[in-house]
Each structure stands twice: as C-alpha cells, then as structure tokens.
Design a protein around this motif. Structure first.
Motif, PDB file in Angstrom:
ATOM      1  N   GLU A   1     -29.134  -9.991  17.353  1.00 50.01           N
ATOM      2  CA  GLU A   1     -30.225 -10.959  17.237  1.00 50.01           C
ATOM      3  C   GLU A   1     -31.595 -10.332  17.480  1.00 50.01           C
ATOM      4  O   GLU A   1     -32.483 -10.416  16.637  1.00 50.01           O
ATOM      5  CB  GLU A   1     -30.011 -12.118  18.204  1.00 50.01           C
ATOM      6  N   TYR A   2     -31.791  -9.722  18.641  1.00 46.65           N
ATOM      7  CA  TYR A   2     -33.099  -9.163  18.984  1.00 46.65           C
ATOM      8  C   TYR A   2     -33.244  -7.695  18.612  1.00 46.65           C
ATOM      9  O   TYR A   2     -34.348  -7.189  18.510  1.00 46.65           O
ATOM     10  CB  TYR A   2     -33.376  -9.343  20.478  1.00 46.65           C
ATOM     11  N   LYS A   3     -32.124  -7.018  18.460  1.00 47.12           N
ATOM     12  CA  LYS A   3     -32.107  -5.598  18.088  1.00 47.12           C
ATOM     13  C   LYS A   3     -32.937  -4.725  19.033  1.00 47.12           C
ATOM     14  O   LYS A   3     -33.610  -3.797  18.617  1.00 47.12           O
ATOM     15  CB  LYS A   3     -32.552  -5.418  16.642  1.00 47.12           C
TER      16      LYS A   3
ATOM     17  N   SER B   1     -34.628  -5.179  31.299  1.00 47.49           N
ATOM     18  CA  SER B   1     -35.881  -5.728  30.774  1.00 47.49           C
ATOM     19  C   SER B   1     -35.952  -5.634  29.251  1.00 47.49           C
ATOM     20  O   SER B   1     -36.586  -6.464  28.604  1.00 47.49           O
ATOM     21  CB  SER B   1     -37.085  -5.032  31.412  1.00 47.49           C
ATOM     22  N   LEU B   2     -35.294  -4.657  28.659  1.00 46.51           N
ATOM     23  CA  LEU B   2     -35.239  -4.558  27.198  1.00 46.51           C
ATOM     24  C   LEU B   2     -34.340  -5.645  26.605  1.00 46.51           C
ATOM     25  O   LEU B   2     -34.582  -6.145  25.515  1.00 46.51           O
ATOM     26  CB  LEU B   2     -34.696  -3.196  26.773  1.00 46.51           C
TER      27      LEU B   2
ATOM     28  N   MET C   1     -31.407  -3.264  21.698  1.00 43.34           N
ATOM     29  CA  MET C   1     -30.470  -2.291  22.238  1.00 43.34           C
ATOM     30  C   MET C   1     -29.684  -1.664  21.088  1.00 43.34           C
ATOM     31  O   MET C   1     -29.387  -2.335  20.103  1.00 43.34           O
ATOM     32  CB  MET C   1     -29.488  -2.957  23.194  1.00 43.34           C
ATOM     33  N   THR C   2     -29.349  -0.408  21.245  1.00 42.44           N
ATOM     34  CA  THR C   2     -28.516   0.258  20.248  1.00 42.44           C
ATOM     35  C   THR C   2     -27.097   0.389  20.787  1.00 42.44           C
ATOM     36  O   THR C   2     -26.878   0.351  21.993  1.00 42.44           O
ATOM     37  CB  THR C   2     -29.065   1.652  19.902  1.00 42.44           C
ATOM     38  N   GLY C   3     -26.153   0.537  19.896  1.00 41.81           N
ATOM     39  CA  GLY C   3     -24.769   0.729  20.306  1.00 41.81           C
ATOM     40  C   GLY C   3     -24.084  -0.572  20.684  1.00 41.81           C
ATOM     41  O   GLY C   3     -24.661  -1.656  20.602  1.00 41.81           O
ATOM     42  N   GLU C   4     -22.838  -0.449  21.108  1.00 44.68           N
ATOM     43  CA  GLU C   4     -22.029  -1.598  21.495  1.00 44.68           C
ATOM     44  C   GLU C   4     -21.991  -1.758  23.002  1.00 44.68           C
ATOM     45  O   GLU C   4     -22.153  -0.804  23.739  1.00 44.68           O
ATOM     46  CB  GLU C   4     -20.584  -1.432  20.993  1.00 44.68           C
ATOM     47  N   PHE C   5     -21.782  -2.993  23.441  1.00 42.83           N
ATOM     48  CA  PHE C   5     -21.547  -3.264  24.848  1.00 42.83           C
ATOM     49  C   PHE C   5     -20.214  -3.991  24.960  1.00 42.83           C
ATOM     50  O   PHE C   5     -19.760  -4.615  24.008  1.00 42.83           O
ATOM     51  CB  PHE C   5     -22.675  -4.099  25.464  1.00 42.83           C
ATOM     52  N   THR C   6     -19.594  -3.902  26.112  1.00 43.53           N
ATOM     53  CA  THR C   6     -18.296  -4.534  26.339  1.00 43.53           C
ATOM     54  C   THR C   6     -18.350  -5.366  27.612  1.00 43.53           C
ATOM     55  O   THR C   6     -18.878  -4.913  28.622  1.00 43.53           O
ATOM     56  CB  THR C   6     -17.189  -3.468  26.459  1.00 43.53           C
ATOM     57  N   LEU C   7     -17.822  -6.581  27.532  1.00 41.91           N
ATOM     58  CA  LEU C   7     -17.721  -7.458  28.695  1.00 41.91           C
ATOM     59  C   LEU C   7     -16.264  -7.504  29.134  1.00 41.91           C
ATOM     60  O   LEU C   7     -15.365  -7.655  28.302  1.00 41.91           O
ATOM     61  CB  LEU C   7     -18.212  -8.865  28.370  1.00 41.91           C
ATOM     62  N   PHE C   8     -16.051  -7.355  30.438  1.00 34.70           N
ATOM     63  CA  PHE C   8     -14.721  -7.377  31.018  1.00 34.70           C
ATOM     64  C   PHE C   8     -14.568  -8.607  31.906  1.00 34.70           C
ATOM     65  O   PHE C   8     -15.524  -9.033  32.544  1.00 34.70           O
ATOM     66  CB  PHE C   8     -14.493  -6.125  31.878  1.00 34.70           C
TER      67      PHE C   8
END
Length: 64
Positions: free
Chosen positions: A26-28, A57-58, A30-37
C-alpha cells in the motif's frame, strides 16, 4: 510452519507458527517481505525479528 530458535516476546513461549507474510503493497515505504508469527501459548502475534525503532517510523507515515 514453525519458527525455530525464536521465543514469544510476551510469554517466552517457544511454540511459534507463521501467521502470515507479505510486503508493503500500500505505502511502499518498506522493501522485502515481513513475516508475522503467532505464539501457540498466549496467541500474541508479532513480527520476528522485531523492527528497529528507526524502521517503525518508516512503516507508519503521517497518513496512516
């Protein structure tokens, strides 16, 4: 899928599973993937590794 070598930030539980993963489509900001556990013991959901304060903050800009 299970996270190995990680513990829950809330209850110190050692049984974590991947809840979801994705990217900032949506906001672009951050680069790359994130994972929620999710902790199987207390059900807390968190990002591992936890983002550094300067990265947070980004992720949340003024229009969030």
């Amino acid at each position: 899928m299970k996270a190995t070598g990680e513990i829950c930030y809330i209850c110190s539980g050692k049984s974590l599973q991947i809840k979801t993963s994705g990217s900032d489509f949506e906001y672009k900001t951050m680069t790359g993937e994130f994972t929620l556990f999710q902790c199987k013991e207390c059900k807390h959901i968190s990002q591992i590794p936890m983002p550094q304060p300067e990265t947070v903050s980004l992720m949340y800009n003024e229009t969030y």
